[in-house]
Design a protein around this motif. Sequence first.
Motif, short mmCIF file in Angstrom:
data_model
loop_
_atom_site.label_atom_id
_atom_site.label_comp_id
_atom_site.label_asym_id
_atom_site.label_seq_id
_atom_site.Cartn_x
_atom_site.Cartn_y
_atom_site.Cartn_z
N LEU A 186 0.64 -1.09 0.11
CA LEU A 186 -0.09 0.03 -0.01
C LEU A 186 0.88 1.34 -0.04
CD1 LEU A 186 -2.89 1.09 0.07
CD2 LEU A 186 -2.62 0.78 2.56
N SER A 187 1.83 1.05 0.53
CA SER A 187 2.94 2.43 0.91
C SER A 187 3.64 2.47 -0.89
CB SER A 187 4.09 2.27 1.60
OG SER A 187 3.55 1.87 2.92
N VAL A 188 3.84 1.38 -1.53
CA VAL A 188 4.17 1.50 -2.70
C VAL A 188 3.39 2.37 -3.70
CG1 VAL A 188 5.14 0.20 -4.95
CG2 VAL A 188 5.85 -0.39 -2.43
N VAL A 189 2.01 2.00 -3.71
CA VAL A 189 1.08 2.37 -4.19
C VAL A 189 0.58 3.86 -4.09
CG1 VAL A 189 -1.57 2.50 -4.62
CG2 VAL A 189 -0.46 0.09 -4.30
N ILE A 190 0.86 4.27 -2.72
CA ILE A 190 0.72 5.71 -2.54
C ILE A 190 1.84 6.56 -3.24
CG2 ILE A 190 1.09 7.41 -0.76
CD1 ILE A 190 -0.47 5.11 1.24
N ILE A 191 3.05 6.18 -3.04
CA ILE A 191 4.16 6.96 -3.78
C ILE A 191 3.78 6.97 -5.27
CG2 ILE A 191 6.59 6.94 -4.36
CD1 ILE A 191 5.78 7.77 -1.61
N ALA A 192 3.41 5.57 -6.05
CA ALA A 192 3.00 5.50 -7.24
C ALA A 192 2.40 6.51 -7.61
CB ALA A 192 2.77 4.19 -7.66
N ILE A 193 1.03 6.67 -7.01
CA ILE A 193 -0.13 7.54 -7.46
C ILE A 193 0.33 8.80 -7.40
CG2 ILE A 193 -2.26 8.46 -6.77
CD1 ILE A 193 -3.05 5.54 -5.78
N MET A 194 1.27 9.41 -6.23
CA MET A 194 1.63 10.67 -5.86
C MET A 194 2.67 11.17 -7.12
SD MET A 194 3.79 12.03 -2.67
CE MET A 194 5.27 11.25 -2.96
N LEU A 195 3.54 10.15 -7.35
CA LEU A 195 4.68 10.82 -8.53
C LEU A 195 3.78 10.68 -9.90
CD1 LEU A 195 7.72 8.47 -7.53
CD2 LEU A 195 7.04 10.91 -7.12
N ASP A 196 2.78 9.96 -10.21
CA ASP A 196 2.02 9.62 -11.32
C ASP A 196 1.18 10.96 -11.62
OD1 ASP A 196 0.89 8.29 -13.72
OD2 ASP A 196 -0.91 8.52 -12.45
N ARG A 197 0.59 11.42 -10.67
CA ARG A 197 -0.39 12.47 -10.76
C ARG A 197 0.36 14.02 -10.84
NH1 ARG A 197 -3.11 8.49 -10.97
NH2 ARG A 197 -5.17 8.33 -10.44
N ILE A 198 1.55 13.96 -10.17
CA ILE A 198 2.54 15.26 -10.07
C ILE A 198 3.04 15.26 -11.60
CG2 ILE A 198 4.55 16.27 -9.40
CD1 ILE A 198 3.77 15.05 -6.84
N THR A 199 3.25 14.08 -12.20
CA THR A 199 4.27 14.11 -13.59
C THR A 199 3.08 14.34 -14.39
OG1 THR A 199 4.13 11.66 -13.62
CG2 THR A 199 6.23 13.09 -12.88
N GLN A 200 2.06 13.82 -14.32
CA GLN A 200 0.93 14.22 -15.55
C GLN A 200 0.68 15.64 -15.54
OE1 GLN A 200 -2.56 11.89 -14.64
NE2 GLN A 200 -1.83 9.92 -15.29
N HIS A 201 0.72 16.27 -14.32
CA HIS A 201 0.30 17.87 -14.47
C HIS A 201 1.51 18.66 -14.61
CE1 HIS A 201 -3.21 16.31 -12.46
NE2 HIS A 201 -3.69 17.36 -12.76
N ALA A 202 2.64 18.12 -14.71
CA ALA A 202 4.00 18.91 -15.15
C ALA A 202 3.90 19.54 -16.46
CB ALA A 202 5.24 18.15 -14.91
N GLY A 203 3.92 20.94 -16.25
CA GLY A 203 4.00 21.62 -17.68
C GLY A 203 2.79 22.10 -17.99
N LYS A 204 1.70 21.69 -17.38
CA LYS A 204 0.35 22.11 -17.60
C LYS A 204 -0.15 23.35 -16.76
CE LYS A 204 -1.17 17.37 -19.12
NZ LYS A 204 -2.15 16.22 -19.06
#
Length: 283
Positions: free
Chosen positions: A257-275
């Motif tokens: 579950l800790s891995v999932v939290i980090i994955a979601i956090m990094l995924d959402r941040i990089t999805q919005h980077a540059g937008k």
Amino acid sequence: MDELLPRIPFAEWIDIAVNWLVTTFGTVFDGIADLLEGIVEGSVDILDMFPSILLAVLFSLLAWFISTRKIALFSLFGLLFIDYLGYWYSMLQMLALVLTSVFFAISIGIPIGIWGSQKENVRKSVVPVLDLMQTMPAFVYLLPAIFFFNIGVVPGVVASVIFAMPPTIRLTMLGIQQVPEELIEATQAFGSTTWQRLSKVQIPLAKPTIMAGVNQSIMLSLSMVVIASMVGAPGLGADVYRAVTQLKTGEGFEAGLSVVIIAIMLDRITQHAGKNKKGGTTL
């Protein structure tokens, strides 16, 4: 049938090649190992200097600046939850591994992607290699990494870099190639050089696609870092692997579950980077 078609000793050839590389370039591999191990351990030491609450707040503020308010709140509560479960230091180790792997993957991948977008011969040579890299089972990357760099942090980083690099290269080439031809012709009409065209027009317009490649590289690096725990890579992956081998379902679920939290956090941040930020309406 065996007499007509004798077996080609591919495995033996590969073993000979690996042994030759280890013998010939052992000093080079030792230098790379020392560099990567120093970067990862130094990153963990720097991050561990900060109290967990302060670091969680800083990460959430960074998430708010790059993305949205909801992602920032998710990052804050997610990191505090990881700290509450007792996996904070393991999370820092995994984060250092992932960020180091992604840094080298994009530092190598984006220039190759730009080069391939400009040179047809380079693109034709790179694409089959990328196909091989993306279809090869992830566990296979760990074998040569162990021979070259021994057990521990370094083979995990090296395998993660190789495994995570292809999306960055592919999507960098794709993004630049999708820039409208009319814009390219306009820059040529104004006498722009290749570098001016790339830096002023093609790369800025291709930025969302390039960032999508970076996003995919981060996700692949996360998955490989977890797998690399089998060869001694530290972090949450090691906690998951330990729980699996000892049949501790609860601990395995907590670490996963800790891995999932980090994955979601990094995924959402990089999805919005540059937008442009949309006011925090989506997660």
